[in-house]
Motif scaffolding. Sequence first.
Motif, PDB file in Angstrom:
ATOM      1  N   LEU A 140      46.566 -14.046 -19.643  1.00 58.64           N
ATOM      2  CA  LEU A 140      47.861 -15.289 -19.920  1.00 58.64           C
ATOM      3  C   LEU A 140      48.853 -14.383 -19.951  1.00 58.64           C
ATOM      4  O   LEU A 140      49.324 -13.261 -20.503  1.00 58.64           O
ATOM      5  CB  LEU A 140      48.610 -15.822 -20.425  1.00 58.64           C
ATOM      6  N   ALA A 141      50.085 -14.024 -19.053  1.00 57.48           N
ATOM      7  CA  ALA A 141      51.485 -13.246 -19.019  1.00 57.48           C
ATOM      8  C   ALA A 141      52.439 -14.521 -18.870  1.00 57.48           C
ATOM      9  O   ALA A 141      52.689 -15.388 -18.747  1.00 57.48           O
ATOM     10  CB  ALA A 141      51.414 -12.481 -18.043  1.00 57.48           C
ATOM     11  N   TYR A 142      53.800 -13.807 -19.975  1.00 59.87           N
ATOM     12  CA  TYR A 142      55.299 -14.989 -20.271  1.00 59.87           C
ATOM     13  C   TYR A 142      56.677 -13.855 -19.610  1.00 59.87           C
ATOM     14  O   TYR A 142      56.379 -12.713 -20.468  1.00 59.87           O
ATOM     15  CB  TYR A 142      55.207 -15.473 -21.390  1.00 59.87           C
ATOM     16  N   HIS A 143      57.101 -13.930 -18.538  1.00 63.24           N
ATOM     17  CA  HIS A 143      58.191 -12.922 -17.775  1.00 63.24           C
ATOM     18  C   HIS A 143      57.546 -11.685 -18.144  1.00 63.24           C
ATOM     19  O   HIS A 143      58.330 -10.553 -18.571  1.00 63.24           O
ATOM     20  CB  HIS A 143      58.961 -13.160 -18.927  1.00 63.24           C
ATOM     21  N   ASN A 144      56.435 -11.291 -17.595  1.00 61.38           N
ATOM     22  CA  ASN A 144      55.532 -10.138 -17.447  1.00 61.38           C
ATOM     23  C   ASN A 144      55.006  -9.622 -18.626  1.00 61.38           C
ATOM     24  O   ASN A 144      54.931  -8.320 -18.617  1.00 61.38           O
ATOM     25  CB  ASN A 144      56.233  -9.079 -16.116  1.00 61.38           C
TER      26      ASN A 144
END
Length: 180
Positions: A140-144
């Motif tokens: 999973l990723a959040y804002h790269n």
Amino acid sequence: MYGRLTGTAQVRFKIGNLLGNWVGGKFQIDVGEYEYNEGGLKKAKLQSMLRVLLDDPLLSDVPKNPTLADVDTLLSLELGSAMRLSVLKLDGTSFEVTVMNSATVKDLKLAIKKKVNDMEQSGLGHRHISWKHVWANYCLAYHNNKLLHDDDPLQNFGIRNNSQVKGTQVRLEGFGDTLK
């Protein structure tokens, strides 16, 4: 307790009361009440009442067979101690999960696993998904920022209510190859 809750939260609180007792901000199940009595009539009556409540359009986000944990998490969302996150899949579709504000990456993965398994069961029946394979090849990723460590709190990445996390391939830094 009803004084602090409004509309949907009151109905969710009532559902929780059908499933257990609200004690210290959490639902507790009174085991003695669920013992076999008159052939489980009490349990059948509770199940019937629960089905009627779940048909209410205000409760469309409550699973059809909610667990005590599901109701507790949704109540926590209403009270501001949980957050709803959108998960963007690789195919461009998305779905929502709810986790506590103090959730870790592992808690988010478990919520995603439960949501996907519930969607699979309600759709075409259940097909086996190897979650070990999924998390070995994707993250999973959040804002790269990749969420690679299960023990990291989501808040460390700036994830808040109504944030969107996305699935991405796991890649080694400096290498173009996918981590296997």
